[in-house]
Design a protein around this motif. Structure first.
Motif, PDB file in Angstrom:
ATOM      1  N   SER A   9       0.785  -1.103  -0.079  1.00 48.30           N
ATOM      2  CA  SER A   9       0.151   0.093   0.012  1.00 48.30           C
ATOM      3  C   SER A   9       0.859   1.256  -0.060  1.00 48.30           C
ATOM      4  O   SER A   9       0.448   2.288  -0.182  1.00 48.30           O
ATOM      5  CB  SER A   9      -0.910   0.240   1.216  1.00 48.30           C
ATOM      6  N   GLY A  10       2.169   1.060   0.533  1.00 49.48           N
ATOM      7  CA  GLY A  10       3.059   2.253   0.301  1.00 49.48           C
ATOM      8  C   GLY A  10       3.244   2.993   1.662  1.00 49.48           C
ATOM      9  O   GLY A  10       3.709   3.945   1.719  1.00 49.48           O
ATOM     10  N   GLN A  11       2.334   2.430   2.730  1.00 46.33           N
ATOM     11  CA  GLN A  11       2.347   2.941   3.786  1.00 46.33           C
ATOM     12  C   GLN A  11       3.632   2.634   4.772  1.00 46.33           C
ATOM     13  O   GLN A  11       3.990   1.474   4.734  1.00 46.33           O
ATOM     14  CB  GLN A  11       1.152   3.181   4.521  1.00 46.33           C
ATOM     15  N   THR A  12       4.162   3.579   5.479  1.00 44.17           N
ATOM     16  CA  THR A  12       5.294   3.136   6.443  1.00 44.17           C
ATOM     17  C   THR A  12       4.476   2.725   7.729  1.00 44.17           C
ATOM     18  O   THR A  12       3.305   2.943   7.863  1.00 44.17           O
ATOM     19  CB  THR A  12       6.345   4.249   6.824  1.00 44.17           C
ATOM     20  N   LYS A  13       5.310   2.316   8.684  1.00 43.89           N
ATOM     21  CA  LYS A  13       4.689   1.663  10.057  1.00 43.89           C
ATOM     22  C   LYS A  13       3.995   2.990  10.774  1.00 43.89           C
ATOM     23  O   LYS A  13       3.111   2.980  11.251  1.00 43.89           O
ATOM     24  CB  LYS A  13       5.700   1.199  10.832  1.00 43.89           C
ATOM     25  N   GLU A  14       4.879   4.247  10.727  1.00 43.31           N
ATOM     26  CA  GLU A  14       4.252   5.502  11.267  1.00 43.31           C
ATOM     27  C   GLU A  14       3.080   5.823  10.753  1.00 43.31           C
ATOM     28  O   GLU A  14       2.134   6.200  11.587  1.00 43.31           O
ATOM     29  CB  GLU A  14       5.089   6.453  11.236  1.00 43.31           C
ATOM     30  N   GLU A  15       2.669   5.668   9.414  1.00 41.16           N
ATOM     31  CA  GLU A  15       1.640   6.060   8.630  1.00 41.16           C
ATOM     32  C   GLU A  15       0.573   4.917   9.241  1.00 41.16           C
ATOM     33  O   GLU A  15      -0.611   5.451   9.344  1.00 41.16           O
ATOM     34  CB  GLU A  15       1.900   5.906   7.308  1.00 41.16           C
ATOM     35  N   VAL A  16       0.739   3.643   9.160  1.00 39.32           N
ATOM     36  CA  VAL A  16      -0.402   2.803   9.635  1.00 39.32           C
ATOM     37  C   VAL A  16      -0.742   3.041  11.119  1.00 39.32           C
ATOM     38  O   VAL A  16      -2.087   2.913  11.400  1.00 39.32           O
ATOM     39  CB  VAL A  16      -0.210   1.439   9.337  1.00 39.32           C
ATOM     40  N   ILE A  17       0.139   3.491  11.692  1.00 39.47           N
ATOM     41  CA  ILE A  17      -0.280   3.610  13.303  1.00 39.47           C
ATOM     42  C   ILE A  17      -1.001   4.885  13.346  1.00 39.47           C
ATOM     43  O   ILE A  17      -2.085   4.881  14.271  1.00 39.47           O
ATOM     44  CB  ILE A  17       1.137   4.009  14.172  1.00 39.47           C
ATOM     45  N   LEU A  73      -8.981   6.198  13.047  1.00 43.73           N
ATOM     46  CA  LEU A  73     -10.009   5.503  13.207  1.00 43.73           C
ATOM     47  C   LEU A  73     -10.536   5.086  14.496  1.00 43.73           C
ATOM     48  O   LEU A  73     -11.783   5.399  14.751  1.00 43.73           O
ATOM     49  CB  LEU A  73      -9.743   4.148  12.365  1.00 43.73           C
ATOM     50  N   ARG A  74      -9.628   5.002  15.521  1.00 45.45           N
ATOM     51  CA  ARG A  74     -10.344   4.820  16.906  1.00 45.45           C
ATOM     52  C   ARG A  74     -10.778   6.007  17.391  1.00 45.45           C
ATOM     53  O   ARG A  74     -11.924   6.168  18.078  1.00 45.45           O
ATOM     54  CB  ARG A  74      -8.984   4.435  17.746  1.00 45.45           C
ATOM     55  N   ALA A  75     -10.193   7.231  17.410  1.00 47.03           N
ATOM     56  CA  ALA A  75     -10.596   8.259  17.912  1.00 47.03           C
ATOM     57  C   ALA A  75     -11.943   8.851  17.072  1.00 47.03           C
ATOM     58  O   ALA A  75     -12.806   9.192  17.868  1.00 47.03           O
ATOM     59  CB  ALA A  75      -9.780   9.692  17.646  1.00 47.03           C
ATOM     60  N   LEU A  85       1.004  -1.174  19.508  1.00 46.98           N
ATOM     61  CA  LEU A  85       1.319  -1.216  17.995  1.00 46.98           C
ATOM     62  C   LEU A  85       2.700  -1.081  17.461  1.00 46.98           C
ATOM     63  O   LEU A  85       3.001  -1.973  16.429  1.00 46.98           O
ATOM     64  CB  LEU A  85       0.824   0.426  17.545  1.00 46.98           C
ATOM     65  N   GLU A  86       3.601  -0.554  18.221  1.00 44.36           N
ATOM     66  CA  GLU A  86       5.013  -0.595  17.846  1.00 44.36           C
ATOM     67  C   GLU A  86       5.647  -2.137  17.867  1.00 44.36           C
ATOM     68  O   GLU A  86       6.426  -2.455  17.061  1.00 44.36           O
ATOM     69  CB  GLU A  86       5.820   0.218  18.803  1.00 44.36           C
ATOM     70  N   ASN A  87       5.043  -2.815  18.466  1.00 46.41           N
ATOM     71  CA  ASN A  87       5.409  -4.502  18.776  1.00 46.41           C
ATOM     72  C   ASN A  87       4.695  -5.430  17.731  1.00 46.41           C
ATOM     73  O   ASN A  87       4.865  -6.430  17.814  1.00 46.41           O
ATOM     74  CB  ASN A  87       5.184  -5.051  20.201  1.00 46.41           C
ATOM     75  N   MET A  88       3.874  -4.585  16.838  1.00 46.10           N
ATOM     76  CA  MET A  88       3.263  -5.321  15.705  1.00 46.10           C
ATOM     77  C   MET A  88       3.775  -4.979  14.430  1.00 46.10           C
ATOM     78  O   MET A  88       4.586  -4.067  14.231  1.00 46.10           O
ATOM     79  CB  MET A  88       1.639  -4.933  15.791  1.00 46.10           C
ATOM     80  N   THR A  89       3.572  -5.956  13.690  1.00 45.56           N
ATOM     81  CA  THR A  89       4.228  -5.700  12.155  1.00 45.56           C
ATOM     82  C   THR A  89       3.222  -4.898  11.254  1.00 45.56           C
ATOM     83  O   THR A  89       2.096  -4.750  11.728  1.00 45.56           O
ATOM     84  CB  THR A  89       4.230  -7.069  11.378  1.00 45.56           C
ATOM     85  N   ILE A  90       3.437  -4.232  10.285  1.00 43.71           N
ATOM     86  CA  ILE A  90       2.832  -3.475   9.505  1.00 43.71           C
ATOM     87  C   ILE A  90       1.661  -4.299   9.005  1.00 43.71           C
ATOM     88  O   ILE A  90       0.450  -3.912   9.128  1.00 43.71           O
ATOM     89  CB  ILE A  90       3.437  -2.736   8.328  1.00 43.71           C
ATOM     90  N   GLN A 116       0.118  -6.602  10.151  1.00 40.62           N
ATOM     91  CA  GLN A 116      -0.660  -6.824  11.557  1.00 40.62           C
ATOM     92  C   GLN A 116      -1.674  -5.753  11.842  1.00 40.62           C
ATOM     93  O   GLN A 116      -2.750  -5.773  11.931  1.00 40.62           O
ATOM     94  CB  GLN A 116      -0.095  -7.287  12.622  1.00 40.62           C
ATOM     95  N   ILE A 117      -0.926  -4.390  11.918  1.00 41.22           N
ATOM     96  CA  ILE A 117      -1.671  -3.320  12.028  1.00 41.22           C
ATOM     97  C   ILE A 117      -2.672  -3.153  11.009  1.00 41.22           C
ATOM     98  O   ILE A 117      -3.941  -2.472  11.231  1.00 41.22           O
ATOM     99  CB  ILE A 117      -0.523  -2.126  12.041  1.00 41.22           C
ATOM    100  N   GLU A 118      -2.207  -3.198   9.835  1.00 39.45           N
ATOM    101  CA  GLU A 118      -3.086  -3.019   8.619  1.00 39.45           C
ATOM    102  C   GLU A 118      -4.271  -3.878   8.633  1.00 39.45           C
ATOM    103  O   GLU A 118      -5.448  -3.398   8.192  1.00 39.45           O
ATOM    104  CB  GLU A 118      -2.187  -3.313   7.289  1.00 39.45           C
ATOM    105  N   ALA A 119      -4.039  -5.231   9.035  1.00 42.36           N
ATOM    106  CA  ALA A 119      -5.052  -6.003   9.162  1.00 42.36           C
ATOM    107  C   ALA A 119      -6.267  -5.400  10.389  1.00 42.36           C
ATOM    108  O   ALA A 119      -7.707  -5.513  10.132  1.00 42.36           O
ATOM    109  CB  ALA A 119      -4.891  -7.323   9.774  1.00 42.36           C
ATOM    110  N   GLU A 120      -5.995  -4.887  11.365  1.00 44.58           N
ATOM    111  CA  GLU A 120      -6.469  -4.221  12.249  1.00 44.58           C
ATOM    112  C   GLU A 120      -7.244  -3.005  12.079  1.00 44.58           C
ATOM    113  O   GLU A 120      -8.410  -2.830  11.988  1.00 44.58           O
ATOM    114  CB  GLU A 120      -5.767  -4.070  13.633  1.00 44.58           C
ATOM    115  N   ASN A 121      -6.645  -2.446  11.164  1.00 40.57           N
ATOM    116  CA  ASN A 121      -7.118  -1.162  10.438  1.00 40.57           C
ATOM    117  C   ASN A 121      -8.107  -1.447   9.842  1.00 40.57           C
ATOM    118  O   ASN A 121      -9.274  -0.798   9.377  1.00 40.57           O
ATOM    119  CB  ASN A 121      -6.007  -0.332   9.708  1.00 40.57           C
ATOM    120  N   THR A 122      -8.094  -2.539   8.722  1.00 38.36           N
ATOM    121  CA  THR A 122      -9.228  -3.002   7.812  1.00 38.36           C
ATOM    122  C   THR A 122     -10.414  -3.394   8.735  1.00 38.36           C
ATOM    123  O   THR A 122     -11.536  -2.977   8.388  1.00 38.36           O
ATOM    124  CB  THR A 122      -8.840  -4.258   6.903  1.00 38.36           C
TER     125      THR A 122
END
Length: 249
Positions: free
Chosen positions: A35-43, A49-51, A171-176, A178-184
């Motif tokens: 998707s072209g997103q870095t870890k900082e961006e997916v975080i 999304l949470r807020a 989130l820092e302890n997760m891979t990108i 994993q975070i993207e799956a949560e974001n989805t």
């Protein structure tokens, strides 16, 4: 003995090689994804999304409770035999719901989804609009706050900062991936909530328009119109879904 040392050496080399490969794979994951997103961006997306979900849930609950309370009052009003007394009750209960439309910080406006717009794109666009609305509403509330309120706000901000640090650490302890799956999953959940909230918000908007238009009519026809407004909401699929959630009877 010599063969044993060779086996141990070989095993150690394999172990080191495996660890090296894992580090390389992790580094590749942390650089970005398809998707072209870095870890900082997916975080950052995760936090947005949470807020927004928390705020939207608040607006949804407000709209839902207002309409459910309207139906309860309408049912209770059936016990009033005097037409003029019930007419006054109908006006009061509808006005209680309609006034939410004037409180821009209570209910938020959600844009319509364009025909070619994907779910993620629509959700992120809705997030942007809600974030802007939240900032303007927060600024207005801040201007009218007392010193005691400001102290409570400071304490709340400190708690929120601590909570955010804990979320970021997780989130820092997760891979990108994993975070993207949560974001989805969060995006899909937020999309469903947006649709449900929009349905209730539209009912309140229509109620306001119909109520204001009915002011042109005399008491007798308007009395019937007020009852019909409430009954229309009662039988609307968007409200009936809420009733299903609450097990309305």
């Amino acid at each position: 003995m010599r063969n044993s040392r060779i086996v141990r050496t070989s095993t150690n080399l394999v172990g080191k090689f495996t660890q090296s490969v894992r580090r390389i794979v992790q580094d590749v994951k942390d650089e970005g994804t398809a998707s072209g997103q870095t870890k900082e961006e997916v975080i950052e997306t995760n936090e947005r999304l949470r807020a927004v979900r928390i705020r939207l849930e608040g607006s949804y609950e407000t709209a839902k409770k207002a309409l459910v309370e309207l139906m309860r009052k309408y049912t209770d009003s059936k016990q009033v035999r005097n037409v003029f007394e019930r007419y006054a009750l109908l006006k009061a209960m509808i006005k209680q719901v309609v006034k939410l439309e004037t409180q821009y910080w209570t209910l938020v406006d959600i844009p319509r989804q364009e025909k070619q717009e994907t779910v993620p794109a629509f959700v992120l666009r809705a997030c942007t609009i809600m974030e802007k609305s939240h900032k303007s509403g927060g600024a207005a509330a801040g201007n009218n706050s007392s010193s005691n309120d400001q102290q409570k706000t400071s304490a709340r901000l400190a708690e929120e900062a601590e909570s955010r640090r804990e979320r970021i650490d997780r989130l820092e302890n997760m891979t990108i991936s994993q975070i993207e799956a949560e974001n989805t999953q969060m995006t899909n959940d937020l999309y469903r909530l947006l649709k449900k909230y929009t349905g209730l918000r539209n009912l309140i908007k229509e109620l306001k328009e119909e109520y204001n238009s009915s002011k042109l009519y005399p008491i007798v026809p308007r009395y019937t119109m007020l009852k019909d407004m409430i009954k229309d909401i009662m039988h609307n699929p968007d409200y009936m879904e809420v009733c299903h959630e609450l097990d309305c009877t």
